[in-house]
Write a protein that holds these residues in place. Sequence first.
Motif, PDB file in Angstrom:
ATOM      1  N   GLU A  74      32.410  49.821  26.079  1.00  0.00           N
ATOM      2  CA  GLU A  74      33.792  49.513  26.442  1.00  0.00           C
ATOM      3  C   GLU A  74      34.450  50.682  27.167  1.00  0.00           C
ATOM      4  N   LEU A 131      39.846  48.904  22.311  1.00  0.00           N
ATOM      5  CA  LEU A 131      40.292  47.921  23.301  1.00  0.00           C
ATOM      6  C   LEU A 131      41.701  48.200  23.805  1.00  0.00           C
ATOM      7  N   PHE A 151      29.079  49.724  20.937  1.00  0.00           N
ATOM      8  CA  PHE A 151      30.283  48.995  21.356  1.00  0.00           C
ATOM      9  C   PHE A 151      31.277  49.942  22.014  1.00  0.00           C
ATOM     10  N   VAL A 152      31.530  51.061  21.353  1.00  0.00           N
ATOM     11  CA  VAL A 152      32.488  52.035  21.877  1.00  0.00           C
ATOM     12  C   VAL A 152      32.034  52.549  23.237  1.00  0.00           C
ATOM     13  N   GLU A 206      35.911  47.955  10.750  1.00  0.00           N
ATOM     14  CA  GLU A 206      35.284  47.820  12.063  1.00  0.00           C
ATOM     15  C   GLU A 206      36.240  47.174  13.066  1.00  0.00           C
ATOM     16  N   ARG A 207      36.980  46.162  12.620  1.00  0.00           N
ATOM     17  CA  ARG A 207      37.923  45.488  13.524  1.00  0.00           C
ATOM     18  C   ARG A 207      39.006  46.454  13.985  1.00  0.00           C
ATOM     19  N   LEU A 221      28.131  50.158  16.265  1.00  0.00           N
ATOM     20  CA  LEU A 221      29.524  50.487  16.555  1.00  0.00           C
ATOM     21  C   LEU A 221      29.627  51.493  17.702  1.00  0.00           C
ATOM     22  N   GLN A 269      37.476  48.754  16.599  1.00  0.00           N
ATOM     23  CA  GLN A 269      37.300  48.012  17.852  1.00  0.00           C
ATOM     24  C   GLN A 269      38.636  47.760  18.541  1.00  0.00           C
TER      25      GLN A 269
END
Length: 330
Positions: free
Chosen positions: A136, A102, A132-133, A94-95, A129, A98
């Motif tokens: 961003e 970013l 989040f995507v 996941e990191r 997830l 992400q």
Amino acid sequence: MTGLRFVDVCAGAGGLALGLERAGFDPVLLLDNKPVACETLHMNRPQWDVREMDLLDFVPDEHPQTYDVDLLSAGLPRVKSSATAARAETEEEERLLQATVLLAYSIQPRAMIIENVPGLVDAEAFEPLRDFVRKELEHLGYRLHWFVLNAADFGVPQDRKQGVLVALKERYSDRFRPPVRTVMERVSVGRALRHSMAARGWSGADAWAARAITVAPTLVGGSDNRGGADLGPTGTKAAWARMGVNGGALADEVPGPELDSCPDMIKLTDAQAALLQGFPPDWLFAGRKTARYRQIGHASPPPVGNALGAAVAEALRDDRTRDSVGPRVS
């Protein structure tokens, strides 16, 4: 030269990058944290700028050639659902996802390709997830296209479904169309490997190929913490057995005359596994047998990367380049 430039992170053995190269993209930087993968990339494309570095430590400010590229691509380690894995097992993947998203803040590519598990596209377990995507990238002016592709529809002799995100800046997004299948008839394992099976004079090559009439199950690279290379879990090995293949291990060389009177199942070599991933025969892999196979199993099939690259290039190109961009035939 089309002028289309890309950065590839978590590049691995270069499957996605090779496909994008065929589609007319030129890499300005490739990133991977595994020395053996970087060695593979150097062996095959010594002119590429390959950096051995963890994605989480990558600072684009230190690599200004990455700014304002046309495409940021990533064939990331497969994310795991917290419903099927311990939380600690899901965090690293996941990191990395992400961190890739970013990077868009500093690199500002016109398009992004992120390839991962099919469930990332629409499974409820991955909704956080995706959220989040979405937040961003939409904040930066990208529009998102989620879809699933099967490598078998692009001439790869393997049933391999891939979840794909293509994000494009708003001005290009309406032009984008997901790739459509390039073959009407899927390539069987027997058709893909018959020539190599006969290379050392094995008389059973034709009979074996006539038995291996389906595409391969999904190749699985496995974990670096696991033992030797094999072709997958129990169910996958059973599918291989129906094609006359022992999926419990890899061979050091293809069958020869010594197997002419032997009824036992044959084993594949890592080079044959690479053919089943859609790599060209001259693409080399660094390391010992297990390390080579893991790179192959984790790779994104180049024909899929080619199709994705061609679709993105079609959306990005302007009138000046409209007739010069397209997939390269290998």
